[in-house]
Design a protein around this motif. Structure first.
Motif, short mmCIF file in Angstrom:
data_model
loop_
_atom_site.label_atom_id
_atom_site.label_comp_id
_atom_site.label_asym_id
_atom_site.label_seq_id
_atom_site.Cartn_x
_atom_site.Cartn_y
_atom_site.Cartn_z
N VAL A 73 -8.88 10.50 -15.13
CA VAL A 73 -8.52 10.85 -13.75
C VAL A 73 -7.50 11.99 -13.82
CG1 VAL A 73 -6.80 8.96 -13.64
CG2 VAL A 73 -7.63 10.01 -11.53
N SER A 74 -7.72 13.01 -13.00
CA SER A 74 -6.81 14.15 -12.97
C SER A 74 -6.47 14.48 -11.53
CB SER A 74 -7.47 15.39 -13.59
OG SER A 74 -7.98 15.09 -14.87
N ILE A 75 -5.26 14.95 -11.32
CA ILE A 75 -4.89 15.49 -10.01
C ILE A 75 -4.84 17.01 -10.17
CG2 ILE A 75 -3.18 15.51 -8.16
CD1 ILE A 75 -2.45 12.67 -8.90
N VAL A 76 -5.67 17.67 -9.36
CA VAL A 76 -5.89 19.11 -9.56
C VAL A 76 -5.71 19.83 -8.22
CG1 VAL A 76 -7.55 20.83 -10.40
CG2 VAL A 76 -7.63 18.50 -11.31
N GLU A 77 -5.03 20.96 -8.25
CA GLU A 77 -4.86 21.75 -7.02
C GLU A 77 -6.22 22.22 -6.51
OE1 GLU A 77 -2.09 24.86 -8.02
OE2 GLU A 77 -0.44 23.42 -8.26
N TYR A 123 0.85 -1.18 0.00
CA TYR A 123 0.00 0.00 0.00
C TYR A 123 0.89 1.24 0.00
CZ TYR A 123 -3.95 -3.01 1.14
OH TYR A 123 -4.91 -3.96 1.10
N ALA A 124 0.50 2.24 -0.75
CA ALA A 124 1.26 3.50 -0.78
C ALA A 124 0.31 4.63 -0.38
CB ALA A 124 1.80 3.75 -2.18
N PRO A 125 0.64 5.33 0.70
CA PRO A 125 -0.25 6.42 1.14
C PRO A 125 -0.34 7.52 0.08
CG PRO A 125 1.79 6.41 2.42
CD PRO A 125 1.82 5.19 1.56
N ILE A 126 -1.54 7.98 -0.17
CA ILE A 126 -1.73 9.12 -1.09
C ILE A 126 -2.05 10.32 -0.19
CG2 ILE A 126 -3.11 10.02 -3.01
CD1 ILE A 126 -1.58 7.61 -3.90
N LYS A 127 -1.02 11.10 0.09
CA LYS A 127 -1.22 12.22 1.01
C LYS A 127 -1.34 13.50 0.20
CE LYS A 127 2.21 10.28 3.65
NZ LYS A 127 3.56 10.31 3.67
N LEU A 128 -2.52 13.78 -0.26
CA LEU A 128 -2.71 15.00 -1.04
C LEU A 128 -3.22 16.08 -0.10
CD1 LEU A 128 -4.42 13.52 -4.25
CD2 LEU A 128 -2.00 14.06 -3.91
N LYS A 129 -2.38 17.06 0.19
CA LYS A 129 -2.83 18.13 1.09
C LYS A 129 -3.48 19.25 0.30
CE LYS A 129 0.71 18.09 4.49
NZ LYS A 129 1.86 18.21 3.64
N ASN A 130 -2.85 19.56 -0.83
CA ASN A 130 -3.32 20.73 -1.59
C ASN A 130 -3.98 20.36 -2.90
OD1 ASN A 130 -2.04 22.32 0.40
ND2 ASN A 130 -0.08 21.89 -0.60
N GLU A 131 -4.20 19.04 -3.12
CA GLU A 131 -4.77 18.61 -4.40
C GLU A 131 -5.94 17.67 -4.18
OE1 GLU A 131 -1.62 17.83 -3.49
OE2 GLU A 131 -0.51 19.46 -4.46
N LYS A 132 -6.74 17.52 -5.22
CA LYS A 132 -7.85 16.58 -5.20
C LYS A 132 -7.74 15.65 -6.41
CE LYS A 132 -10.74 18.35 -1.92
NZ LYS A 132 -9.64 18.69 -1.02
N ILE A 133 -8.32 14.47 -6.27
CA ILE A 133 -8.45 13.57 -7.42
C ILE A 133 -9.82 13.86 -8.05
CG2 ILE A 133 -8.56 11.17 -8.19
CD1 ILE A 133 -6.89 10.41 -5.75
N VAL A 134 -9.80 14.22 -9.32
CA VAL A 134 -11.05 14.55 -10.00
C VAL A 134 -11.26 13.56 -11.14
CG1 VAL A 134 -12.38 16.33 -11.20
CG2 VAL A 134 -10.66 17.00 -9.49
N ILE A 135 -12.41 12.93 -11.14
CA ILE A 135 -12.75 12.00 -12.21
C ILE A 135 -13.73 12.69 -13.15
CG2 ILE A 135 -14.01 9.86 -12.69
CD1 ILE A 135 -12.69 8.71 -10.20
N ALA A 186 8.42 8.22 -7.57
CA ALA A 186 8.23 9.68 -7.51
C ALA A 186 7.33 10.04 -6.32
CB ALA A 186 7.63 10.19 -8.81
N LEU A 187 6.28 9.26 -6.15
CA LEU A 187 5.34 9.53 -5.06
C LEU A 187 6.04 9.37 -3.71
CD1 LEU A 187 2.33 10.23 -5.14
CD2 LEU A 187 1.88 7.86 -4.56
N LYS A 188 6.83 8.31 -3.60
CA LYS A 188 7.57 8.05 -2.35
C LYS A 188 8.49 9.22 -2.03
CE LYS A 188 8.14 3.09 -2.26
NZ LYS A 188 9.10 2.16 -2.86
N ALA A 189 9.08 9.78 -3.10
CA ALA A 189 10.02 10.90 -2.92
C ALA A 189 9.27 12.23 -2.74
CB ALA A 189 10.96 10.97 -4.12
N GLY A 190 7.95 12.18 -2.77
CA GLY A 190 7.16 13.40 -2.60
C GLY A 190 7.14 14.28 -3.83
#
Ligand code: GLA
Length: 391
Positions: A349-353, A201-213, A290-294
């Motif tokens: 799927v998009s990652i959006v601020e 499992y890899a934590p998805i820690k999005l503080k300033n972004e949302k996942i938009v479908i 990349a995600l692991k490295a933030g």
């Protein structure tokens, strides 16, 4: 408090007996598309939207189904003596396929059930509404007929879902959807190696972004799409490569190895299909690093590259998905955007601020309706848990 679904169940099927409730989510794949039947890696997560089932075991062999998503069908009746795929059985082919699979795997199911279903995943949108129905049925069957969770794990339920999809419903899908739906975890994506089912499992820690479908609303059925054809093309390309290099799957090849051996593939189309499978797998490995490295920007760039490869090499996007993704790339605050799932329609799927989400939905929505002629639907989603019994 009695849930509205239990109330509806009692209204339709009567109030007596042991009435049980279950849930299984939908899923979105962040990256690693069309790699799961090529022995590669995938990186999906379960959503908080999904399918709710209320079920009660019967004394006889009858099966009665009711879906609040297909109320026009009314109550659909069948029996344990009629576990064969039929077009007119529509969505009930999924739970029936699961009963059939449990029987194939040696579990005695000699009594029927009544089942009420309600799903809040858009149907046939590429968010795995069918895997969700399979897994929710699997969780119910285990609970009602087997009881012992040691005997059937959630991974088994995922495998049974895939088996039923392959052998009952005739779609040659990989394991990604059922695995994500069965094994999902809140706020985590699943990094799954489909060659041996090892996963983390890899934590998805999005503080300033949302996942938009974004749902294109172009309907597709996997069975009648070109999915099985792509899979066959990859198998053929692999067989050609195996004449010159010792590999069991396309997922075993690095980019360099592929470039070295690719001339063994005798058709340019198959070469592009295989190139996608190899490069997409490598992109998935890089994306997880990349995600692991933030480094979310690098993750987003890999999502974009994934779409281009699915568009140009794998040719599973189509005008609707390309319009959504290409419009997304032009919006401020977009980290990455790609199609997700099988393609040929379905969702992106998009990652959006955070602060850009409203304008994103407005602008991409407008470009879509102006270009395609009908509307797309947008969902800001959360990552949720996998299939479960509800108390
Ligand atoms: C569908 C299939 C999956 C997977 C994706 C493409 O969702 O069910 O097994 O192959 O397409 O990545």
């Amino acid at each position: 408090m009695k849930s509205p679904l239990v109330e509806k169940f009692q209204e339709l099927f009567g109030a007596e007996g042991n009435i049980r409730s279950y849930f299984a989510p939908g899923r979105v794949n962040l990256i690693g598309e069309h790699t799961d039947y090529n022995g590669g890696h995938v990186f999906p997560c379960a959503l908080t939207i999904g399918t709710y089932a209320v079920v009660r075991k019967r004394e006889d062999r009858r099966l009665r189904f009711y879906s609040m998503n297909f109320e026009q069908l009314g109550m659909v009746e069948s029996s344990l003596d009629d576990l064969v795929w039929k077009k007119e059985a529509q969505w009930t082919n999924y739970p029936k396929g699961m009963i059939w699979t449990f029987q194939q795997k040696g579990f005695a199911i000699e009594q029927g059930f009544d089942m009420l279903l309600f799903g809040n995943i858009p149907n046939a949108s590429g968010l795995s509404s069918s895997a969700s129905v399979e897994v929710v049925t699997g969780v119910a069957l285990r609970d009602l007929y087997v009881g012992n969770t040691e005997e059937i794990s959630m991974i088994d339920i995922a495998l049974y879902g895939q088996y039923s999809e392959n052998h009952f419903n005739g779609v040659n899908c990989g394991i990604m959807d059922q695995f994500a739906v069965a094994m999902g975890k809140k706020d985590q994506a699943i990094f799954l190696n489909t060659s041996d089912l090892s996963y983390t499992y890899a934590p998805i820690k999005l503080k300033n972004e949302k996942i938009v479908i974004a749902c294109s609303n172009k309907k597709r059925g996997l069975g009648d799409s070109k999915y099985n054809e792509r899979r066959a093309e990859c198998e053929e390309a692999l067989a050609e490569l195996q004449k010159v290099v010792d590999v069991k799957s396309l997922g075993e090849l690095t980019e360099e190895a592929f470039e070295q051996y690719k001339d063994a593939i005798k058709s340019p189309v198959r070469m592009r299909r295989a190139r996608h499978a190899v490069y997409e797998n490598q992109r998935t490995l890089q994306a997880v690093e990349a995600l692991k490295a933030g480094d979310l920007a690098a993750f987003g760039a890999l999502m974009n590259a994934s779409h281009i490869s699915l568009r140009d090499d794998y040719e599973v996007t189509g005008k609707e998905l390309d319009t959504l993704v290409e419009a997304a790339w032009k919006q401020p605050g977009v980290i990455g955007s790609r199609m997700t799932g099988a393609g040929f329609g379905g969702c992106t799927v998009s990652i959006v601020e955070n602060q850009a989400v409203d304008a994103f939905i407005r602008n991409v929505g407008k470009i879509y309706v102006d270009t395609i002629g009908y509307e797309a639907d947008f969902y800001v989603v959360e990552i949720g848990d996998g299939g479960q019994v509800l108390e």
